[in-house]
Design an enzyme around this catalytic site. Structure first.
Site, PDB file in Angstrom:
ATOM      1  N   LYS A   9      38.530  34.430  40.989  1.00  0.00           N
ATOM      2  CA  LYS A   9      38.210  35.237  42.170  1.00  0.00           C
ATOM      3  C   LYS A   9      37.278  34.479  43.123  1.00  0.00           C
ATOM      4  CE  LYS A   9      38.625  39.546  39.579  1.00  0.00           C
ATOM      5  NZ  LYS A   9      37.965  40.847  39.353  1.00  0.00           N
ATOM      6  N   TYR A  49      46.014  45.466  43.312  1.00  0.00           N
ATOM      7  CA  TYR A  49      45.116  46.482  42.739  1.00  0.00           C
ATOM      8  C   TYR A  49      45.664  47.899  42.885  1.00  0.00           C
ATOM      9  CZ  TYR A  49      41.445  43.128  41.678  1.00  0.00           C
ATOM     10  OH  TYR A  49      40.716  42.115  41.125  1.00  0.00           O
ATOM     11  N   PHE A  57      35.728  52.443  43.760  1.00  0.00           N
ATOM     12  CA  PHE A  57      35.412  51.059  44.134  1.00  0.00           C
ATOM     13  C   PHE A  57      36.605  50.313  44.750  1.00  0.00           C
ATOM     14  CE2 PHE A  57      36.272  51.167  39.521  1.00  0.00           C
ATOM     15  CZ  PHE A  57      37.340  50.274  39.428  1.00  0.00           C
ATOM     16  N   ARG A  85      42.470  37.455  27.875  1.00  0.00           N
ATOM     17  CA  ARG A  85      41.531  38.564  28.117  1.00  0.00           C
ATOM     18  C   ARG A  85      40.300  38.448  27.229  1.00  0.00           C
ATOM     19  NH1 ARG A  85      43.101  42.467  31.521  1.00  0.00           N
ATOM     20  NH2 ARG A  85      41.935  44.154  30.546  1.00  0.00           N
ATOM     21  N   THR A  91      35.069  43.484  31.401  1.00  0.00           N
ATOM     22  CA  THR A  91      34.879  43.600  32.857  1.00  0.00           C
ATOM     23  C   THR A  91      33.398  43.564  33.242  1.00  0.00           C
ATOM     24  OG1 THR A  91      36.854  44.966  32.963  1.00  0.00           O
ATOM     25  CG2 THR A  91      35.375  45.078  34.853  1.00  0.00           C
ATOM     26  N   ARG A 102      33.179  35.635  31.581  1.00  0.00           N
ATOM     27  CA  ARG A 102      32.325  36.607  32.283  1.00  0.00           C
ATOM     28  C   ARG A 102      30.915  36.640  31.691  1.00  0.00           C
ATOM     29  NH1 ARG A 102      37.159  41.024  32.623  1.00  0.00           N
ATOM     30  NH2 ARG A 102      37.939  40.520  34.707  1.00  0.00           N
ATOM     31  N   ASN A 112      33.284  39.310  39.136  1.00  0.00           N
ATOM     32  CA  ASN A 112      33.313  38.941  37.719  1.00  0.00           C
ATOM     33  C   ASN A 112      34.218  37.729  37.433  1.00  0.00           C
ATOM     34  OD1 ASN A 112      35.712  40.244  38.058  1.00  0.00           O
ATOM     35  ND2 ASN A 112      35.388  41.795  36.481  1.00  0.00           N
ATOM     36  N   HIS A 115      40.354  37.397  36.830  1.00  0.00           N
ATOM     37  CA  HIS A 115      41.208  38.547  36.534  1.00  0.00           C
ATOM     38  C   HIS A 115      42.339  38.029  35.666  1.00  0.00           C
ATOM     39  CE1 HIS A 115      44.153  41.771  37.011  1.00  0.00           C
ATOM     40  NE2 HIS A 115      45.030  40.790  37.163  1.00  0.00           N
ATOM     41  N   GLU A 126      52.542  41.118  38.561  1.00  0.00           N
ATOM     42  CA  GLU A 126      51.540  40.327  39.293  1.00  0.00           C
ATOM     43  C   GLU A 126      52.059  38.924  39.633  1.00  0.00           C
ATOM     44  OE1 GLU A 126      48.060  40.622  36.789  1.00  0.00           O
ATOM     45  OE2 GLU A 126      47.888  42.783  37.159  1.00  0.00           O
TER      46      GLU A 126
HETATM   47  P1  CMP Z   1      39.997  43.034  37.368  1.00  0.00           P
HETATM   48  O1  CMP Z   1      40.375  42.513  36.024  1.00  0.00           O
HETATM   49  O2  CMP Z   1      40.281  42.188  38.536  1.00  0.00           O
HETATM   50  O3  CMP Z   1      40.699  44.458  37.576  1.00  0.00           O
HETATM   51  C1  CMP Z   1      40.102  45.541  38.218  1.00  0.00           C
HETATM   52  C2  CMP Z   1      38.787  45.188  38.783  1.00  0.00           C
HETATM   53  O4  CMP Z   1      38.024  46.252  39.233  1.00  0.00           O
HETATM   54  C3  CMP Z   1      37.931  44.580  37.721  1.00  0.00           C
HETATM   55  O5  CMP Z   1      38.418  43.310  37.385  1.00  0.00           O
HETATM   56  C4  CMP Z   1      36.565  44.594  38.352  1.00  0.00           C
HETATM   57  O6  CMP Z   1      36.321  43.440  39.132  1.00  0.00           O
HETATM   58  C5  CMP Z   1      36.679  45.802  39.266  1.00  0.00           C
HETATM   59  N1  CMP Z   1      35.801  46.866  38.821  1.00  0.00           N
HETATM   60  C6  CMP Z   1      35.878  47.566  37.678  1.00  0.00           C
HETATM   61  N2  CMP Z   1      34.899  48.487  37.625  1.00  0.00           N
HETATM   62  C7  CMP Z   1      34.194  48.360  38.779  1.00  0.00           C
HETATM   63  C8  CMP Z   1      33.069  49.033  39.323  1.00  0.00           C
HETATM   64  N3  CMP Z   1      32.476  50.025  38.660  1.00  0.00           N
HETATM   65  N4  CMP Z   1      32.618  48.632  40.530  1.00  0.00           N
HETATM   66  C9  CMP Z   1      33.233  47.647  41.201  1.00  0.00           C
HETATM   67  N5  CMP Z   1      34.316  46.969  40.734  1.00  0.00           N
HETATM   68  C10 CMP Z   1      34.777  47.333  39.528  1.00  0.00           C
END
Ligand code: CMP
Length: 137
Positions: A9, A49, A57, A85, A91, A102, A112, A115, A126
């Protein structure tokens, strides 16, 4: 062979962690079969997404991922979806194992670093979004 879609990211790219992160997947023995740097459009970000479209969010997520370059990768190997993963960690970086990507590098749930797809169906969906030119399985 199983495959998955990984995104490094904008925070990972800006902090110059691309090489280190790719190296972690390579050293584990996985095959990088496609890679590109791209500045995602809002359309691509929203498609990627889609399942989070009703989350509080969501807008923050789309703004963030379109705010810089991402490195998209197709990674292949046995059990690569679950393995990547695990390598990425949870996450929330505070809950992620200390040795995970992470756990080591991420700053927040939004920023983070990485993905990766959570199932075979997500991986194929995807891959089609990020690599429309690649053959579909
Ligand atoms: P990702 O694996 O890209 O898939 C969904 C994303 O949502 C996740 O990683 C996080 O970056 C984001 N995410 C999940 N929970 C939150 C949160 N509480 N606030 C902001 N972003 C979030």
């Amino acid at each position: 062979m199983e495959r998955t879609l990984v995104l490094i990211k904008p925070d990972g790219v800006e902090r110059k962690l691309m090489g280190e992160i790719i190296s972690i997947y390579e050293k584990k023995g996985f095959e990088i079969s496609a890679m590109k740097l791209a500045r995602p459009t809002v359309e691509v970000a929203k498609e990627h997404y889609y399942e989070h479209r009703n989350k509080v969010f969501y807008n923050e997520l789309v703004d963030y991922i379109t705010g810089g370059y991402v490195c998209a990768l197709i990674i292949e190997g046995e059990n690569v979806i679950d393995a990547v993963r695990k390598i990425n960690g949870e996450t929330d970086p505070l809950k992620a194992e200390a040795g995970s990507i992470r756990g080591r590098f991420a700053l927040s749930k939004a920023e983070n670093c990485v993905h990766s797809s959570d199932s075979k169906e997500s991986a194929e969906r995807e891959i089609k979004i990020w690599f429309p030119e690649m053959p579909q399985l």
